[in-house]
Scaffold this motif. Structure first.
Motif, mmCIF file in Angstrom:
data_model
loop_
_atom_site.group_PDB
_atom_site.id
_atom_site.type_symbol
_atom_site.label_atom_id
_atom_site.label_comp_id
_atom_site.label_asym_id
_atom_site.label_seq_id
_atom_site.Cartn_x
_atom_site.Cartn_y
_atom_site.Cartn_z
ATOM 1 N N ASP A 1 -9.480 -2.781 -2.444
ATOM 2 C CA ASP A 1 -9.115 -4.161 -2.138
ATOM 3 C C ASP A 1 -10.251 -5.147 -2.335
ATOM 4 O OD1 ASP A 1 -6.481 -3.542 -1.513
ATOM 5 O OD2 ASP A 1 -6.948 -3.116 0.580
ATOM 6 N N SER B 1 -3.368 0.826 -3.396
ATOM 7 C CA SER B 1 -2.762 -0.490 -3.192
ATOM 8 C C SER B 1 -2.172 -0.973 -4.508
ATOM 9 C CB SER B 1 -3.792 -1.497 -2.671
ATOM 10 O OG SER B 1 -4.834 -1.690 -3.603
ATOM 11 N N ARG C 1 0.835 -1.200 0.000
ATOM 12 C CA ARG C 1 0.000 0.000 0.000
ATOM 13 C C ARG C 1 0.869 1.250 0.000
ATOM 14 N NH1 ARG C 1 -4.920 -1.094 4.352
ATOM 15 N NH2 ARG C 1 -5.918 -2.808 3.213
#
Length: 351
Positions: free
Chosen positions: A100, A50, A35
Protein backbone atom coordinates in the motif's frame (compact mmCIF):
# COMPACT_ATOMS: atom_id res chain seq x y z
CA UNK A 1 -36.79 -6.19 23.36
CA UNK A 2 -36.98 -2.47 24.07
CA UNK A 3 -33.25 -2.31 24.67
CA UNK A 4 -32.47 -4.28 21.51
CA UNK A 5 -34.72 -2.05 19.44
CA UNK A 6 -33.19 1.08 20.92
CA UNK A 7 -29.69 -0.21 20.26
CA UNK A 8 -30.65 -1.05 16.68
CA UNK A 9 -32.09 2.43 16.11
CA UNK A 10 -29.02 4.03 17.65
CA UNK A 11 -26.73 1.96 15.39
CA UNK A 12 -28.70 2.90 12.28
CA UNK A 13 -28.58 6.54 13.32
CA UNK A 14 -24.82 6.42 13.82
CA UNK A 15 -24.27 4.78 10.45
CA UNK A 16 -26.43 7.41 8.77
CA UNK A 17 -24.60 10.21 10.56
CA UNK A 18 -21.21 8.80 9.58
CA UNK A 19 -22.32 8.34 5.97
CA UNK A 20 -23.56 11.90 5.67
CA UNK A 21 -20.41 13.28 7.27
CA UNK A 22 -18.07 11.50 4.85
CA UNK A 23 -16.37 13.58 2.14
CA UNK A 24 -18.37 13.70 -1.07
CA UNK A 25 -16.37 12.93 -4.19
CA UNK A 26 -17.36 13.09 -7.81
CA UNK A 27 -17.67 9.71 -9.47
CA UNK A 28 -14.40 8.80 -11.16
CA UNK A 29 -12.07 10.85 -8.95
CA UNK A 30 -11.16 7.95 -6.67
CA UNK A 31 -10.18 4.38 -7.46
CA UNK A 32 -11.82 1.38 -5.90
CA UNK A 33 -9.79 -0.59 -3.38
CA UNK A 34 -10.01 -3.93 -1.63
CA UNK A 35 -7.85 -6.58 0.02
CA UNK A 36 -7.65 -10.35 -0.17
CA UNK A 37 -5.39 -13.23 0.85
CA UNK A 38 -3.29 -15.30 -1.54
CA UNK A 39 -2.65 -18.96 -0.80
CA UNK A 40 0.87 -19.80 -1.93
CA UNK A 41 2.31 -23.31 -1.64
CA UNK A 42 5.85 -22.00 -1.12
CA UNK A 43 4.84 -19.86 1.89
CA UNK A 44 3.88 -21.01 5.38
CA UNK A 45 0.95 -18.60 5.57
CA UNK A 46 -1.30 -16.64 3.18
CA UNK A 47 0.07 -13.51 1.52
CA UNK A 48 -1.62 -10.16 2.02
CA UNK A 49 -2.68 -8.62 -1.29
CA UNK A 50 -4.48 -5.45 -2.30
CA UNK A 51 -6.28 -4.47 -5.47
CA UNK A 52 -6.97 -1.04 -6.95
CA UNK A 53 -9.40 -0.75 -9.85
CA UNK A 54 -11.71 1.59 -11.79
CA UNK A 55 -14.70 2.10 -9.51
CA UNK A 56 -18.11 1.54 -11.06
CA UNK A 57 -19.98 2.93 -8.05
CA UNK A 58 -19.42 5.35 -5.21
CA UNK A 59 -19.23 4.05 -1.68
CA UNK A 60 -17.58 5.34 1.47
CA UNK A 61 -14.05 6.66 1.01
CA UNK A 62 -11.13 6.14 3.36
CA UNK A 63 -7.37 6.74 3.42
CA UNK A 64 -5.09 3.85 2.49
CA UNK A 65 -1.71 3.46 4.22
CA UNK A 66 -2.48 6.17 6.75
CA UNK A 67 0.48 6.95 9.01
CA UNK A 68 2.71 9.69 10.43
CA UNK A 69 5.21 9.84 7.54
CA UNK A 70 3.49 9.45 4.19
CA UNK A 71 0.68 11.40 2.61
CA UNK A 72 -2.26 9.06 2.26
CA UNK A 73 -4.20 8.08 -0.83
CA UNK A 74 -7.98 8.06 -0.66
CA UNK A 75 -10.01 5.24 -2.21
CA UNK A 76 -13.55 3.91 -2.43
CA UNK A 77 -13.34 0.85 -0.21
CA UNK A 78 -15.01 -2.18 -1.76
CA UNK A 79 -16.80 -0.28 -4.53
CA UNK A 80 -18.16 -2.26 -7.48
CA UNK A 81 -15.72 -2.66 -10.37
CA UNK A 82 -16.46 -0.65 -13.50
CA UNK A 83 -17.94 -2.83 -16.25
CA UNK A 84 -15.72 -4.14 -19.02
CA UNK A 85 -12.31 -5.72 -19.38
CA UNK A 86 -9.36 -3.89 -17.82
CA UNK A 87 -5.58 -4.25 -18.22
CA UNK A 88 -3.95 -5.88 -15.19
CA UNK A 89 -0.78 -4.59 -13.55
CA UNK A 90 0.92 -6.77 -10.94
CA UNK A 91 3.07 -4.75 -8.54
CA UNK A 92 6.14 -5.78 -6.52
CA UNK A 93 7.39 -3.46 -3.76
CA UNK A 94 11.01 -2.80 -2.88
CA UNK A 95 13.00 -4.01 0.12
CA UNK A 96 11.34 -2.66 3.25
CA UNK A 97 8.28 -1.49 1.32
CA UNK A 98 4.74 -2.81 1.26
CA UNK A 99 1.79 -3.19 -1.07
CA UNK A 100 0.00 0.00 0.00
CA UNK A 101 2.99 2.33 0.29
CA UNK A 102 2.93 2.62 -3.51
CA UNK A 103 -0.73 3.66 -3.45
CA UNK A 104 0.10 6.91 -5.22
CA UNK A 105 0.99 4.86 -8.32
CA UNK A 106 -1.65 2.13 -7.99
CA UNK A 107 -4.47 4.62 -7.54
CA UNK A 108 -3.55 6.72 -10.58
CA UNK A 109 -3.13 3.72 -12.86
CA UNK A 110 -6.55 2.50 -11.72
CA UNK A 111 -8.06 5.90 -12.51
CA UNK A 112 -6.71 5.47 -16.03
CA UNK A 113 -8.43 2.12 -16.46
CA UNK A 114 -6.11 -0.55 -15.05
CA UNK A 115 -6.60 -3.08 -12.28
CA UNK A 116 -3.50 -2.98 -10.06
CA UNK A 117 -2.71 -5.85 -7.70
CA UNK A 118 0.10 -5.71 -5.15
CA UNK A 119 1.30 -8.26 -2.64
CA UNK A 120 3.41 -8.10 0.52
CA UNK A 121 6.56 -10.20 0.12
CA UNK A 122 7.38 -11.85 3.48
CA UNK A 123 10.89 -11.16 4.69
CA UNK A 124 11.32 -7.98 2.65
CA UNK A 125 8.24 -6.02 3.75
CA UNK A 126 7.97 -3.03 6.10
CA UNK A 127 8.88 -4.16 9.58
CA UNK A 128 10.35 -7.53 8.60
CA UNK A 129 12.89 -6.64 5.91
CA UNK A 130 15.81 -8.98 6.51
CA UNK A 131 19.14 -8.84 4.61
CA UNK A 132 19.47 -12.63 4.63
CA UNK A 133 16.06 -13.00 2.94
CA UNK A 134 16.69 -10.32 0.32
CA UNK A 135 18.39 -12.64 -2.16
CA UNK A 136 15.45 -15.08 -2.31
CA UNK A 137 14.28 -13.64 -5.60
CA UNK A 138 12.61 -16.87 -6.71
CA UNK A 139 10.25 -16.74 -3.72
CA UNK A 140 9.25 -13.17 -4.55
CA UNK A 141 8.55 -14.12 -8.17
CA UNK A 142 6.52 -17.09 -6.99
CA UNK A 143 4.46 -14.68 -4.84
CA UNK A 144 3.48 -12.78 -8.00
CA UNK A 145 2.75 -15.95 -9.99
CA UNK A 146 0.57 -17.35 -7.18
CA UNK A 147 -1.30 -14.05 -7.00
CA UNK A 148 -1.96 -14.12 -10.74
CA UNK A 149 -3.14 -17.74 -10.52
CA UNK A 150 -5.63 -16.84 -7.82
CA UNK A 151 -6.87 -13.69 -9.55
CA UNK A 152 -7.62 -15.51 -12.78
CA UNK A 153 -9.58 -18.13 -10.84
CA UNK A 154 -11.48 -15.61 -8.70
CA UNK A 155 -15.08 -15.08 -9.91
CA UNK A 156 -15.16 -11.63 -8.29
CA UNK A 157 -12.17 -10.28 -10.23
CA UNK A 158 -11.44 -12.55 -13.20
CA UNK A 159 -14.37 -11.41 -15.41
CA UNK A 160 -12.94 -7.88 -15.41
CA UNK A 161 -9.36 -8.79 -16.39
CA UNK A 162 -8.13 -8.46 -19.97
CA UNK A 163 -5.79 -11.45 -20.10
CA UNK A 164 -4.19 -10.10 -23.27
CA UNK A 165 -2.93 -7.09 -21.33
CA UNK A 166 -1.08 -8.34 -18.25
CA UNK A 167 1.93 -6.38 -17.04
CA UNK A 168 4.16 -6.43 -13.99
CA UNK A 169 5.90 -3.46 -12.39
CA UNK A 170 8.45 -3.36 -9.59
CA UNK A 171 10.67 -0.93 -7.74
CA UNK A 172 14.22 -1.67 -6.54
CA UNK A 173 14.17 -5.29 -5.29
CA UNK A 174 10.75 -5.41 -6.94
CA UNK A 175 12.48 -4.43 -10.19
CA UNK A 176 14.76 -7.44 -9.79
CA UNK A 177 11.63 -9.54 -9.29
CA UNK A 178 10.18 -8.19 -12.54
CA UNK A 179 13.34 -9.14 -14.43
CA UNK A 180 13.12 -12.66 -12.99
CA UNK A 181 9.48 -12.97 -14.08
CA UNK A 182 10.55 -11.89 -17.57
CA UNK A 183 12.94 -14.84 -17.77
CA UNK A 184 16.23 -13.35 -16.57
CA UNK A 185 18.15 -15.36 -14.01
CA UNK A 186 20.73 -14.13 -11.54
CA UNK A 187 24.17 -15.73 -11.20
CA UNK A 188 25.40 -16.13 -7.63
CA UNK A 189 29.07 -15.87 -8.61
CA UNK A 190 28.47 -12.67 -10.57
CA UNK A 191 26.66 -11.14 -7.62
CA UNK A 192 29.50 -12.13 -5.28
CA UNK A 193 32.02 -10.54 -7.66
CA UNK A 194 29.94 -7.36 -7.79
CA UNK A 195 29.81 -7.10 -3.99
CA UNK A 196 33.51 -7.95 -3.68
CA UNK A 197 34.29 -5.18 -6.16
CA UNK A 198 32.16 -2.39 -4.73
CA UNK A 199 31.79 -3.40 -1.08
CA UNK A 200 29.93 -0.90 1.09
CA UNK A 201 30.05 1.81 -1.60
CA UNK A 202 26.87 0.29 -3.07
CA UNK A 203 23.72 0.26 -0.97
CA UNK A 204 22.57 -3.29 -1.68
CA UNK A 205 25.82 -5.01 -0.74
CA UNK A 206 26.22 -2.82 2.35
CA UNK A 207 22.73 -3.85 3.48
CA UNK A 208 23.52 -7.54 2.97
CA UNK A 209 26.80 -7.28 4.86
CA UNK A 210 25.11 -5.62 7.84
CA UNK A 211 22.91 -8.70 8.04
CA UNK A 212 25.89 -11.03 8.11
CA UNK A 213 25.21 -12.40 4.62
CA UNK A 214 28.22 -14.24 3.22
CA UNK A 215 28.68 -13.36 -0.44
CA UNK A 216 30.03 -16.82 -1.27
CA UNK A 217 26.89 -18.47 0.13
CA UNK A 218 23.99 -16.91 -1.75
CA UNK A 219 21.02 -19.31 -1.87
CA UNK A 220 20.08 -21.36 -4.92
CA UNK A 221 16.81 -19.43 -4.97
CA UNK A 222 18.68 -16.37 -6.25
CA UNK A 223 19.19 -18.21 -9.54
CA UNK A 224 15.59 -19.38 -9.96
CA UNK A 225 13.99 -19.58 -13.39
CA UNK A 226 10.66 -17.84 -12.79
CA UNK A 227 9.47 -16.76 -16.23
CA UNK A 228 5.69 -16.33 -16.41
CA UNK A 229 4.57 -16.40 -20.07
CA UNK A 230 1.19 -14.85 -19.22
CA UNK A 231 2.88 -11.50 -18.57
CA UNK A 232 3.53 -9.45 -21.71
CA UNK A 233 4.92 -6.14 -20.41
CA UNK A 234 7.59 -5.45 -17.81
CA UNK A 235 8.09 -2.15 -15.99
CA UNK A 236 11.44 -2.09 -14.20
CA UNK A 237 11.97 0.84 -11.83
CA UNK A 238 15.41 1.33 -10.27
CA UNK A 239 16.19 -2.42 -10.25
CA UNK A 240 18.87 -4.05 -8.15
CA UNK A 241 21.17 -6.98 -8.94
CA UNK A 242 21.46 -6.23 -12.67
CA UNK A 243 25.24 -6.77 -12.56
CA UNK A 244 24.44 -10.37 -11.63
CA UNK A 245 22.19 -11.16 -14.61
CA UNK A 246 23.17 -14.49 -16.14
CA UNK A 247 24.02 -13.67 -19.80
CA UNK A 248 22.79 -17.09 -20.91
CA UNK A 249 19.27 -16.23 -19.72
CA UNK A 250 18.91 -13.16 -21.92
CA UNK A 251 18.05 -15.25 -24.97
CA UNK A 252 14.99 -16.58 -23.14
CA UNK A 253 13.51 -13.13 -22.65
CA UNK A 254 10.69 -11.70 -24.73
CA UNK A 255 7.97 -9.15 -24.06
CA UNK A 256 8.21 -5.37 -23.90
CA UNK A 257 10.33 -3.53 -21.33
CA UNK A 258 10.20 -0.07 -19.80
CA UNK A 259 13.10 0.88 -17.54
CA UNK A 260 12.81 3.92 -15.29
CA UNK A 261 15.78 5.54 -13.58
CA UNK A 262 15.65 8.30 -10.98
CA UNK A 263 18.51 10.77 -11.22
CA UNK A 264 21.87 10.69 -12.95
CA UNK A 265 24.46 12.41 -10.79
CA UNK A 266 22.39 11.41 -7.74
CA UNK A 267 21.53 7.94 -9.01
CA UNK A 268 22.45 4.76 -7.16
CA UNK A 269 25.12 2.56 -8.78
CA UNK A 270 23.08 -0.54 -7.95
CA UNK A 271 20.27 0.71 -10.22
CA UNK A 272 22.40 1.89 -13.13
CA UNK A 273 21.54 -0.15 -16.23
CA UNK A 274 23.44 2.12 -18.63
CA UNK A 275 27.02 1.71 -19.84
CA UNK A 276 28.24 3.35 -16.63
CA UNK A 277 26.67 0.49 -14.68
CA UNK A 278 25.62 -3.03 -15.61
CA UNK A 279 24.82 -2.04 -19.23
CA UNK A 280 21.75 -4.30 -19.16
CA UNK A 281 19.90 -1.94 -21.49
CA UNK A 282 22.29 -2.69 -24.34
CA UNK A 283 21.84 -6.44 -23.87
CA UNK A 284 18.05 -6.46 -24.31
CA UNK A 285 16.04 -6.02 -27.47
CA UNK A 286 15.02 -2.34 -27.77
CA UNK A 287 13.76 -1.63 -24.26
CA UNK A 288 12.17 1.73 -23.56
CA UNK A 289 14.06 3.90 -21.10
CA UNK A 290 13.16 7.04 -19.15
CA UNK A 291 15.22 9.08 -16.69
CA UNK A 292 13.69 11.60 -14.30
CA UNK A 293 15.84 14.17 -12.52
CA UNK A 294 16.74 15.75 -10.21
CA UNK A 295 15.90 12.75 -8.08
CA UNK A 296 17.43 9.75 -6.40
CA UNK A 297 16.41 6.17 -5.63
CA UNK A 298 14.25 7.12 -2.65
CA UNK A 299 12.31 9.76 -4.60
CA UNK A 300 10.09 6.91 -5.77
CA UNK A 301 8.74 6.49 -2.24
CA UNK A 302 5.52 8.25 -1.29
CA UNK A 303 5.30 11.98 -0.70
CA UNK A 304 6.05 12.81 2.91
CA UNK A 305 4.08 14.90 5.39
CA UNK A 306 5.65 18.39 5.73
CA UNK A 307 8.36 18.51 8.38
CA UNK A 308 9.08 14.77 8.43
CA UNK A 309 12.31 15.04 6.41
CA UNK A 310 13.77 17.46 8.95
CA UNK A 311 12.61 15.31 11.86
CA UNK A 312 14.22 12.18 10.40
CA UNK A 313 17.46 14.09 9.77
CA UNK A 314 17.58 15.21 13.41
CA UNK A 315 17.07 11.60 14.48
CA UNK A 316 19.85 10.47 12.11
CA UNK A 317 17.31 8.09 10.57
CA UNK A 318 17.08 6.83 6.97
CA UNK A 319 16.69 9.74 4.50
CA UNK A 320 13.47 8.34 3.03
CA UNK A 321 11.95 11.81 2.74
CA UNK A 322 15.07 13.66 1.55
CA UNK A 323 15.63 14.42 -2.13
CA UNK A 324 18.40 16.22 -4.05
CA UNK A 325 18.15 20.00 -4.24
CA UNK A 326 15.51 21.12 -6.72
CA UNK A 327 13.55 17.86 -6.64
CA UNK A 328 9.76 18.02 -6.71
CA UNK A 329 8.74 14.53 -5.59
CA UNK A 330 5.11 15.07 -6.55
CA UNK A 331 6.12 16.17 -10.05
CA UNK A 332 8.46 13.18 -10.47
CA UNK A 333 5.60 10.88 -9.46
CA UNK A 334 3.29 12.51 -12.01
CA UNK A 335 5.91 12.02 -14.73
CA UNK A 336 6.36 8.36 -13.77
CA UNK A 337 2.58 7.83 -13.90
CA UNK A 338 2.40 9.40 -17.37
CA UNK A 339 5.34 7.32 -18.63
CA UNK A 340 3.89 4.03 -17.39
CA UNK A 341 0.41 4.92 -18.62
CA UNK A 342 1.77 5.62 -22.09
CA UNK A 343 3.72 2.36 -22.12
CA UNK A 344 0.59 0.42 -21.18
CA UNK A 345 -1.64 2.42 -23.57
CA UNK A 346 -3.95 3.42 -20.74
CA UNK A 347 -6.52 6.14 -21.24
CA UNK A 348 -5.67 9.69 -20.13
CA UNK A 349 -6.87 10.61 -16.66
CA UNK A 350 -10.32 12.17 -16.82
CA UNK A 351 -10.75 15.67 -15.40
Amino acid sequence: MKHVTSAFCLTVGLIAAISFSMPVHAKGDLAGYDRFDVTAAHRSMPLAASIWYPAGTRIYSAPVNKGPIWKTTMAYIGAAIAPGKHPLVLLSHGSGGNMDAIGWLSSELALRGAMVVAVNHPGTTSGDSSPRRTSYIGQRSADITATLDQLLANPEFAPYIDTDQIAVAGFSLGGSTVLNLAGLRFDRDLYRQYCDRFGDTVQDCAFLRRGGVKFDQFPDDLSANSKDPRIQKFIVIEPGMTDAVDPDSIKDVDGDFLFIRLGREHGWRASDVEATGSNLLAKLDHPEYAVFAPANHLTFLGECVPGVAEMLAQMDDDPICSDPAGTDRGLIHAQIIDEISGFLSLKPKSD
